[in-house]
Write an enzyme that holds these catalytic residues in place. Structure first.
Site, short mmCIF file in Angstrom:
data_model
loop_
_atom_site.label_atom_id
_atom_site.label_comp_id
_atom_site.label_asym_id
_atom_site.label_seq_id
_atom_site.Cartn_x
_atom_site.Cartn_y
_atom_site.Cartn_z
N CYS A 161 55.69 43.99 48.20
CA CYS A 161 55.56 43.63 46.95
C CYS A 161 57.43 43.20 46.81
O CYS A 161 57.93 44.74 46.81
CB CYS A 161 55.20 44.23 45.81
N HIS A 187 47.07 42.17 44.01
CA HIS A 187 47.62 42.53 44.58
C HIS A 187 47.82 44.06 44.17
O HIS A 187 47.18 44.38 43.37
CB HIS A 187 49.66 41.84 44.83
N ARG A 205 51.56 33.05 56.02
CA ARG A 205 52.53 32.47 54.93
C ARG A 205 52.81 33.77 53.87
O ARG A 205 53.96 34.21 53.87
CB ARG A 205 51.74 31.73 53.95
N ASP A 206 51.96 33.82 53.10
CA ASP A 206 52.74 34.82 51.83
C ASP A 206 52.57 36.68 52.67
O ASP A 206 54.41 36.64 52.14
CB ASP A 206 51.30 34.17 50.85
N ASN A 248 49.82 41.93 49.14
CA ASN A 248 48.18 41.85 48.65
C ASN A 248 47.71 42.56 49.32
O ASN A 248 47.46 43.53 50.39
CB ASN A 248 48.11 40.01 49.82
N HIS A 307 43.69 35.87 43.61
CA HIS A 307 44.61 36.72 44.35
C HIS A 307 45.08 37.81 43.82
O HIS A 307 46.01 38.06 42.85
CB HIS A 307 45.88 35.81 44.30
MG MG Z 1 50.25 37.45 47.15
#
Ligand code: MG
Length: 309
Positions: A246, A215, A21-22, A255, A213
């Site tokens: 990003c 990055h 997803r992300d 991520n 979460h």
């Molecule tokens: Mg993310």
């Protein structure tokens, strides 16, 4: 305790896989539905407990994820794996329910400037929308995750005070969200900030409900994981291969890569239940589908080692 060891870290960590997803949402190319399904099935076989699978947003707003129903219908649902789906509103919840989804996620931020640009709502408007979604989902026994993005910095507003993060996280917790993921959306966090945010949140909710979460845009993601571990956080989001990039720094990492996270945790003797080589297999497959190499350093090292034999 040895002076040379990190002090009492958790012995087990839950990894939440964000790639389908992300990750794919932030890739410029659109991957065929059959390839997504195979990718998710490969990830399922690795032992990951949570896989964020797709999003039930309006198909026209995110073309990369317009096939949410087909993906949910096509994947093999393994017992013990939570297939998490993003849901923006009650309409999305209806679609998710019809697709047999049992775990949903809602997405807001710690800065108004970000929610305005990203979901066209103030933070409070987004919380109002989610209150109804979370209530309806929980009434049906669904598991609910909440995201607080831009918790360490906002691309439009700059610094984000810890109190703002705590206020939004607390509002989500009070409406009954089971797990709250605190996101470094633009990859600016440093370990001291992580300690401050994790410390503030733990005065409001049990650490077991808290996920982080990170990055890796500026190379601080793994250092931030160690800082969060020292604050007893045991849930981390990552994306296989480091998928996603990003959006605020074209060409840079987004991520944290699942392979990088697993390599470090396993080396520290922290259990995840996830087979790193199988995650690598999933990344290798999706890299082929995207037609490009992936950014995970542990992935590249594994591939290089495999090529030498
Ligand atoms: Mg993310």
């Amino acid at each position: 305790m040895s002076a040379l060891s990190l002090s009492s870290l958790p012995s087990r960590v839950k990894v939440c896989e964000m790639g389908p997803r992300d990750g794919l949402q932030n890739e410029s190319g659109v991957v065929a539905t059959t390839a997504k399904i195979h990718y998710i099935d490969l990830l399922s076989a690795s032992g990951l407990a949570v896989i964020e699978t797709t999003s039930f947003v309006r198909p026209s707003s995110i073309p990369q994820l317009a096939d949410a129903e087909e993906v949910m219908a096509g994947i093999e649902r393994r017992p013990g794996v939570t297939y998490l789906c993003l849901v923006p509103n009650l309409r999305g919840l209806d679609r998710a329910r019809a697709a047999g989804v049992r775990a949903i996620a809602v997405f807001t931020a710690a800065s108004d400037a970000f929610t305005q640009r990203n979901i066209n709502m103030t933070i409070d408007e987004s919380l109002e929308t989610f209150r109804a979604v979370v209530k309806a989902a929980r009434a049906e026994g669904m598991w609910v995750r909440g995201y607080v993005s831009t918790a360490f910095g906002c691309p439009y507003q700059g610094a984000v005070p810890v109190e703002n993060v705590a206020r939004v996280a607390n509002a989500l917790a009070e409406m009954g969200v089971d797990e709250i993921s605190i996101g470094d959306t633009i990859g600016v966090a440093t370990p001291n900030q992580v300690v401050a945010v994790a410390g503030a949140l733990q005065t409001q909710m049990p650490v077991e409900r808290l996920a982080m979460h990170f990055h890796d845009t500026r190379g601080t993601a793994l250092a931030n994981v160690v800082a969060a571990l020292q604050m007893n956080v045991t849930i981390f989001d990552s994306s296989s291969g480091g998928l996603g990039g990003c959006p605020y720094a074209p060409g840079a990492s987004g991520n944290l890569a699942t392979e990088d996270l697993l390599y470090m945790l396993h080396g520290m003797g922290i259990e995840t239940g996830v087979d790193l080589a199988r995650v690598r297999d999933a990344s290798r497959f999706i890299a082929g589908a995207l037609g490009r190499d992936v950014v995970s350093r542990a992935y590249r090292a594994l591939e290089a080692a495999a090529a030498r034999v």
